[in-house]
Design an enzyme around this catalytic site. Structure first.
Site, PDB file in Angstrom:
ATOM      1  N   ASP A   1       0.800  -1.226   0.000  1.00 59.94           N
ATOM      2  CA  ASP A   1       0.000   0.000   0.000  1.00 59.94           C
ATOM      3  C   ASP A   1       0.834   1.279   0.000  1.00 59.94           C
ATOM      4  O   ASP A   1       0.345   2.340   0.385  1.00 59.94           O
ATOM      5  CB  ASP A   1      -0.918   0.002   1.230  1.00 59.94           C
ATOM      6  CG  ASP A   1      -0.168  -0.291   2.532  1.00 59.94           C
ATOM      7  OD1 ASP A   1       1.055  -0.032   2.592  1.00 59.94           O
ATOM      8  OD2 ASP A   1      -0.802  -0.786   3.478  1.00 59.94           O
TER       9      ASP A   1
ATOM     10  N   GLU B   1      -0.842  -8.969  -1.173  1.00 59.69           N
ATOM     11  CA  GLU B   1      -1.451  -8.416   0.036  1.00 59.69           C
ATOM     12  C   GLU B   1      -2.615  -7.496  -0.323  1.00 59.69           C
ATOM     13  O   GLU B   1      -2.752  -6.386   0.184  1.00 59.69           O
ATOM     14  CB  GLU B   1      -0.420  -7.678   0.904  1.00 59.69           C
ATOM     15  CG  GLU B   1      -0.878  -7.494   2.352  1.00 59.69           C
ATOM     16  CD  GLU B   1       0.116  -6.736   3.201  1.00 59.69           C
ATOM     17  OE1 GLU B   1       0.678  -7.354   4.113  1.00 59.69           O
ATOM     18  OE2 GLU B   1       0.360  -5.533   2.944  1.00 59.69           O
TER      19      GLU B   1
ATOM     20  N   GLU C   1      -1.847   5.191   2.856  1.00 66.69           N
ATOM     21  CA  GLU C   1      -1.891   3.777   2.500  1.00 66.69           C
ATOM     22  C   GLU C   1      -3.276   3.266   2.115  1.00 66.69           C
ATOM     23  O   GLU C   1      -3.422   2.468   1.188  1.00 66.69           O
ATOM     24  CB  GLU C   1      -1.312   2.935   3.654  1.00 66.69           C
ATOM     25  CG  GLU C   1       0.187   3.049   3.824  1.00 66.69           C
ATOM     26  CD  GLU C   1       0.621   4.241   4.651  1.00 66.69           C
ATOM     27  OE1 GLU C   1       1.842   4.412   4.859  1.00 66.69           O
ATOM     28  OE2 GLU C   1      -0.269   5.023   5.095  1.00 66.69           O
TER      29      GLU C   1
ATOM     30  N   HIS D   1       5.111   5.303  14.771  1.00 64.66           N
ATOM     31  CA  HIS D   1       5.605   6.264  13.797  1.00 64.66           C
ATOM     32  C   HIS D   1       4.534   6.811  12.866  1.00 64.66           C
ATOM     33  O   HIS D   1       4.806   7.698  12.071  1.00 64.66           O
ATOM     34  CB  HIS D   1       6.682   5.609  12.927  1.00 64.66           C
ATOM     35  CG  HIS D   1       6.134   4.538  12.027  1.00 64.66           C
ATOM     36  ND1 HIS D   1       5.968   3.246  12.453  1.00 64.66           N
ATOM     37  CD2 HIS D   1       5.701   4.579  10.744  1.00 64.66           C
ATOM     38  CE1 HIS D   1       5.459   2.533  11.456  1.00 64.66           C
ATOM     39  NE2 HIS D   1       5.275   3.304  10.419  1.00 64.66           N
TER      40      HIS D   1
ATOM     41  N   ARG E   1       1.882   8.703  10.712  1.00 64.29           N
ATOM     42  CA  ARG E   1       1.617  10.138  10.541  1.00 64.29           C
ATOM     43  C   ARG E   1       0.412  10.579  11.366  1.00 64.29           C
ATOM     44  O   ARG E   1       0.437  11.626  12.010  1.00 64.29           O
ATOM     45  CB  ARG E   1       1.338  10.459   9.060  1.00 64.29           C
ATOM     46  CG  ARG E   1       2.553  10.477   8.158  1.00 64.29           C
ATOM     47  CD  ARG E   1       2.136  10.943   6.763  1.00 64.29           C
ATOM     48  NE  ARG E   1       3.266  11.016   5.846  1.00 64.29           N
ATOM     49  CZ  ARG E   1       3.625  10.036   5.033  1.00 64.29           C
ATOM     50  NH1 ARG E   1       2.956   8.892   5.060  1.00 64.29           N
ATOM     51  NH2 ARG E   1       4.649  10.181   4.216  1.00 64.29           N
TER      52      ARG E   1
ATOM     53  N   HIS F   1      11.733   5.764  15.155  1.00 67.56           N
ATOM     54  CA  HIS F   1      11.673   6.137  13.744  1.00 67.56           C
ATOM     55  C   HIS F   1      12.561   7.358  13.499  1.00 67.56           C
ATOM     56  O   HIS F   1      12.865   8.132  14.413  1.00 67.56           O
ATOM     57  CB  HIS F   1      10.224   6.456  13.367  1.00 67.56           C
ATOM     58  CG  HIS F   1       9.961   6.454  11.902  1.00 67.56           C
ATOM     59  ND1 HIS F   1      10.057   7.579  11.125  1.00 67.56           N
ATOM     60  CD2 HIS F   1       9.600   5.445  11.063  1.00 67.56           C
ATOM     61  CE1 HIS F   1       9.757   7.278   9.871  1.00 67.56           C
ATOM     62  NE2 HIS F   1       9.479   5.993   9.804  1.00 67.56           N
TER      63      HIS F   1
END
Length: 377
Positions: free
Chosen positions: A98, A120, A134, A211, A213, A244
């Site tokens: 993604d 996937e 994603e 991590h 966003r 991260h």
């Protein structure tokens, strides 16, 4: 006999991990001509995976730039991929997951009327902006794909609900399990002396990854404060946080974890030590996607610190719980798992819903059957 020409495209560390078993399986089969292209949407972390799995790309677009925007990633990836597709003229273009590389690869395949295989496929959170970008990437990739390699029945059902043709949807399991089982070693010794020094037998080591966003800001503050409280109230708990690279994540971590001597902030780990750290830890707290699949394979309960997950199979199977982003909820769920052995064992012993480690072979066989037996090319 004609050979099936496959172009495998990926650009980030998670994609590389999940594509590596497929690359290996196809490279060992004389019925395929395979070329590997990396966009290097991520550079350093991707290179680590290439080294671990001994993959030498045939094409490296090397598009990474500091501060790159999603638009820049998309356009640079597409421009580079278009030249490769014209040169190699693949029968199938494989993408995984993604990321922005996935969508760019699928769009180039579509523009050149190459069959796109989406590894996937079918994951859905139900919120177009979470995870961002994603959720949109995988939905748009689905529209452009010829083969939908769904990791679970639930993912396949998502695609059926969206009216994708059933004959193009294949439940294969997740290739991340294929990769994971190749690298786990119960006697693994870390190169990092600190990780070797942790008392995995007598301490309850919590592995933290955070991590996303959409979590940066108040949600991440809540996650970190809940974890800090658990550590302060339980002397047998230690936390390892491979942090991260994002400076905003590091700033929040420094502010909340800076004075905690049992919360260990370390630099990001290569895949090999990270996978084996999952195997040695007691519990995983994460907002990542792939970790939700990896940890249950190794019998480690997972608390997902997000509002929703596109991997509900783990929740339904009992290997994972959706902890959300509210501080008190996260604190209560972690506390329950470290203090109630029955609750812990229920999760640790639940059946992993993500496959048996043979997804790559299943994908190979589907492509071969369609090419040589169905004459669909």
């Amino acid at each position: 006999m004609d050979k099936l020409k496959v172009l495998t495209v990926f650009g980030t560390r998670p994609e590389g991990i999940k594509m590596a078993p497929i690359i290996k399986v196809l490279s060992e089969d004389k019925r395929f001509i395979q070329r590997v292209c990396v966009t290097a949407q991520h550079r350093e972390m991707l290179d680590q995976v290439l080294k671990i799995f001994n993959i030498t790309p045939d094409y490296d677009l090397d598009i990474f730039q500091h501060g790159q925007s999603l638009t820049q990633i998309t356009t640079r990836a597409m421009e580079g991929l278009e030249k490769i597709v014209k040169e190699f003229q693949p029968d199938v273009l494989l993408v995984q997951g993604d990321t922005t590389t996935v969508f760019a690869g699928a769009l180039v395949g579509f523009y050149h009327q190459v069959k796109v295989g989406h590894v996937e496929a079918g994951l859905r959170s139900g919120n177009l902006y979470s995870p961002y970008p994603e959720e949109a990437n995988r939905k748009m990739t689905g529209v452009l794909s010829h083969y939908h390699f769904a990791p679970t029945i639930a993912a396949a059902n998502n695609l059926l609900v969206e009216n994708y043709p059933s004959e193009k949807i294949f439940v294969t399991g997740n290739t991340v399990i294929d990769a994971l089982l190749r690298v786990i070693d119960d006697s693994y010794i870390f190169e990092d002396s600190f990780l070797n020094s942790l008392d995995y037998q007598n301490k309850k080591i919590i592995l933290l990854t955070a991590h996303r966003r959409e979590n940066i800001g108040e949600p991440m503050v809540n996650i970190f404060q809940a974890i800090k409280r658990v550590v302060e109230e339980n002397n047998d708990i230690e936390v390892v946080y491979p942090i991260h690279l994002n400076p905003n994540v590091r700033s929040i971590s420094d502010k909340i974890f800076g004075d905690s001597d049992r919360i260990h902030i370390i630099e990001p780990l290569d895949y090999l030590p990270f996978a084996n750290l999952i195997n040695k830890c007691y519990l995983v707290v994460t907002d990542s996607g792939g970790v939700q699949e990896e940890a249950p394979t190794l019998g480690k309960p997972v608390l997902v610190v997000r509002k929703e997950t596109e991997r509900p199979e783990g929740i339904e199977a009992g290997t994972a719980k959706l902890a959300g982003i509210i501080k008190e909820d996260i604190y209560q769920m972690i506390s329950e798992l470290i203090n109630d052995r029955r609750k812990y064992d229920e999760m640790a012993n639940a059946v992993n819903p993500y496959g048996d480690g043979n997804a790559s072979e299943k994908i190979r066989d589907i492509l071969i059957n369609d090419y040589f037996n169905n004459n669909s090319f």
